[in-house]
Every structure is written in C-alpha cells, then in structure tokens.
Enzyme design. Structure first.
Site, mmCIF file in Angstrom:
data_model
loop_
_atom_site.group_PDB
_atom_site.id
_atom_site.type_symbol
_atom_site.label_atom_id
_atom_site.label_comp_id
_atom_site.label_asym_id
_atom_site.label_seq_id
_atom_site.Cartn_x
_atom_site.Cartn_y
_atom_site.Cartn_z
ATOM 1 N N HIS A 36 46.781 40.883 32.535
ATOM 2 C CA HIS A 36 45.763 40.885 33.588
ATOM 3 C C HIS A 36 46.413 40.335 34.848
ATOM 4 O O HIS A 36 46.836 39.181 34.899
ATOM 5 C CB HIS A 36 44.560 40.023 33.189
ATOM 6 C CG HIS A 36 43.467 40.042 34.213
ATOM 7 N ND1 HIS A 36 42.400 40.921 34.161
ATOM 8 C CD2 HIS A 36 43.274 39.301 35.339
ATOM 9 C CE1 HIS A 36 41.603 40.723 35.195
ATOM 10 N NE2 HIS A 36 42.124 39.743 35.919
ATOM 11 N N CYS A 37 46.495 41.174 35.864
ATOM 12 C CA CYS A 37 47.188 40.805 37.098
ATOM 13 C C CYS A 37 46.175 40.373 38.147
ATOM 14 O O CYS A 37 45.381 41.200 38.622
ATOM 15 C CB CYS A 37 48.009 41.988 37.614
ATOM 16 S SG CYS A 37 48.956 41.608 39.108
#
Length: 366
Positions: free
Chosen positions: A188-189
């Site tokens: 998850h960026c």
C-alpha cells in the site's frame, strides 16, 4: 362507585399494515436500483458514479501531485526561457512530455482498481465453513485455516481471510488500510494513495521510472542554468540571486532523487525476479522464511519473460463490478426473526401479563 371502562378492540390485521407514507417509501426503495459501489463493504470512496475508486485515506497523494506541479512550474517559468535562448528549444518539449507522462501514470495508479477480490456471499461463506469443519478432526479446534496447493511442483499455502470469508488466492493479501483482499498484492503506497496490485502495478512502475527521468532531467538543467549564468563574469551567488527559484528546484530534486532512483532500481529487480514487495520483505521464497531456500514458483527463470509477464499483456478485468446493479434480494436483505427488535411489552413473561390483566379488572370493578 363504578367507573366506566371504555375500550376499543384493535384489529390484529391493522398491526401488519404499514401507514401509507411508509408504504410509499418502501416502494420507492424497492423500485430504486442501487449500484454495487453504494454498498461496497470496503473502506474505499467512489466518485463519478463508481468510475473512480479511492481509499478512505488518500495518504499524501495531494502532496505528491503538488510537489511535481510546483517543481515543474518553477522549471518552465524560470529556467526554460534562459535554456531555450542559450541552448535548444527541445528542453521544454522534453520536460513537458515527461511531466504529462508522470501525472498520467500517477493518476492511473491512484484511480485504478488494484485487483480487489469480492467478498464471499453468505452462501459461499457457509459452504467454505462446512468444508473447514469436515476437514478438521473432532478433537482439534479451531479447525485448520490453511490450504495447500501445488504450483510448479512446489507447495504453496493459502490462508483464510476472516474478513472476506474465503481462502486467499496465491499472492493475495488483505490490506488493513483499504480493508480489501488485493490480488498479487505488492504494497500500500501512501504516495499514490492506493494499493499497488495486479491491475495497477504497471502504472506504478511507469510512474516511478518516468519520475526518475523527470527529476534527473530538471536537476541537470537547473545546474546547467546556474553554471551558464556564472560564466558571464558573475559569481555563483549573483547567479543564484538572479534565479532564486532554481534553488528551490535544486533542494526538492536533491532530496527526492536518491529515494526515487533507489525505488526504481528495487522494483526493477522485483520485476526481473517476478517477486512482489510483500514476498521480498517476508522472504517467502528464501532462507529468511524457510530453513532451506526454496525457489520462486512464479518465476519463469528468464528476466525477459518475467518482465513481460508483469508489465505486458492485456489488462485483467475488475472483479468487483462496482457499477453493476444490485439484485432485488441483495438490495433488501431478509431479516431473521432473531434480529427483529421486539417492543418491551412482548418480551414480558406470562406471569407479568396475568398480573397486568388482574390489575386492569380490579380497576374496572372499583
């Protein structure tokens, strides 16, 4: 003195009939077709009637977009006119093309479904629970929550997701921030404000690669700009004073270029090995996790084939069908009798009801 006790008998059929206004509201609810994104169980937000999907927390996406726009805006306004005059007109053309490609890749990464898997329906969840109960012995509780499958003659364990009520497919993981199981979950960026998975990894990679070229290009052009100014018999301080915006660009590019280049190199290695960030950190196919190092069952043993399998090929379809319409039974779920909240007088015991009737009779005969 006898008191008059007047009462009116209530028709029991009237209790089951809703008022006219309530009936109208119920009919409107039934008649109105709702799309699936309106009742999506995850923590995502939807815009443009479900066409755009975003997580509940967009992270620092506005900051990422703001830094790119501000840096490029200063470059085009203060550096490009000087460089066009003294060097070539292709400098703003190259910078503009890189800028458009970076912004396009960033928005595609942020607004694309990363590969969310739909949650199991109640019937599917019940069927899976039955399979789990029958697979475990009567003396072992809780029953096993893993499955073993063979991929390229190698055993891979599938974990059970208690939120989505299903066994996660290979390379799938549940994101706690988005509350979804994502196929081929990478990470998850927060910089793009979305999960990076099977459907948007190619856009994420193109974003960081093009951003590396854009940052390096601006960094080199700003240094060239200041150097050319200082060659006209002016000191370095005077050259910086004539173009203070260049200093701002240098600071932003200097502190960001190292992390961007490092991230690009790391993901290039992952693509060449057909790995994900999640698998590399956990050491799923190395001695970090196992006593003996095991090979990656998803690798094709060829760098070119691994790159083509990850970045090329048709776009996988979205599985959540967020713009699809709910069926009638899905729109108004059936409520079981145990979930219906009864009025207080209906839960009284028979003894209490008998006492109330006796009190009522005594008050009438008084």
């Amino acid at each position: 003195m006898m008191k008059n006790c007047e009462y009116q008998q209530i028709d029991p059929r009237a209790l089951s009939v809703l008022p006219q206004s309530a009936q109208n509201n119920t009919e409107k609810t039934v008649q109105r077709s709702r799309r699936k994104w309106e009742v999506f169980p995850g923590k995502n937000r939807f815009f443009c009637d479900g066409r755009i999907i975003l997580p509940s927390q967009s992270g620092v996406l506005p900051l990422t977009l703001g830094l790119i726009v501000v840096t490029c805006g200063l470059f085009f306004a203060f550096d490009c006119p000087f460089l066009v005059k003294h060097l070539t007109v292709f400098i703003p053309v190259i910078g503009g093309a890189l800028f458009v490609f970076v912004v396009f890749s960033l928005l595609r990464t942020s607004f694309t479904d990363p590969g969310i898997l739909p949650r199991a329906t109640p019937d599917e969840a019940a069927d899976i629970e039955k399979q789990i109960d029958t697979s475990g012995s009567s003396t072992y509780r809780p029953p096993p929550r893993t499955k073993e499958i063979l991929i390229n003659q190698q055993v891979v364990k599938l974990k059970y997701c208690f939120t989505c009520k299903m066994f996660r497919p290979p390379r799938t993981s549940h994101c706690s921030l988005c509350d979804n199981c994502v196929e081929r979950f990478d990470h998850h960026c927060p910089w793009v404000g979305n999960c990076v998975g099977k459907r948007n990894y190619r856009f994420f990679y193109s974003f960081i690669i093009s951003l590396s070229f854009l940052t390096s290009f601006i960094f080199g052009c700003v240094i060239t700009h200041i150097t050319l100014r200082s060659q006209d018999g002016k000191s370095l301080v005077q050259s910086i004073q004539e173009s203070p915006a260049s200093v701002v660009e240098l600071v932003i590019c200097f502190f960001s270029i190292w992390s961007i280049l490092g991230l690009s190199g790391f993901h290039t290695y992952l693509i060449a090995s057909n790995l994900t960030t999640n698998e590399d950190i956990k050491g799923s196919w190395s001695s970090k996790r196992c006593a003996e190092e095991s090979g990656n069952p998803y690798s094709y043993n060829s760098i070119i084939t691994n790159c083509c399998a990850t970045l090329c090929g048709p776009m996988p379809p979205s599985l959540i069908d967020r713009r699809g319409f709910l069926s009638l039974d899905e729109a108004i779920p059936a409520v079981s009798a145990s979930e219906i909240e009864l009025p207080p007088f209906t839960v009284k015991s028979d003894a209490h009801m008998e006492e109330n009737c006796q009190d009522f009779a005594l008050s009438c005969t008084a």
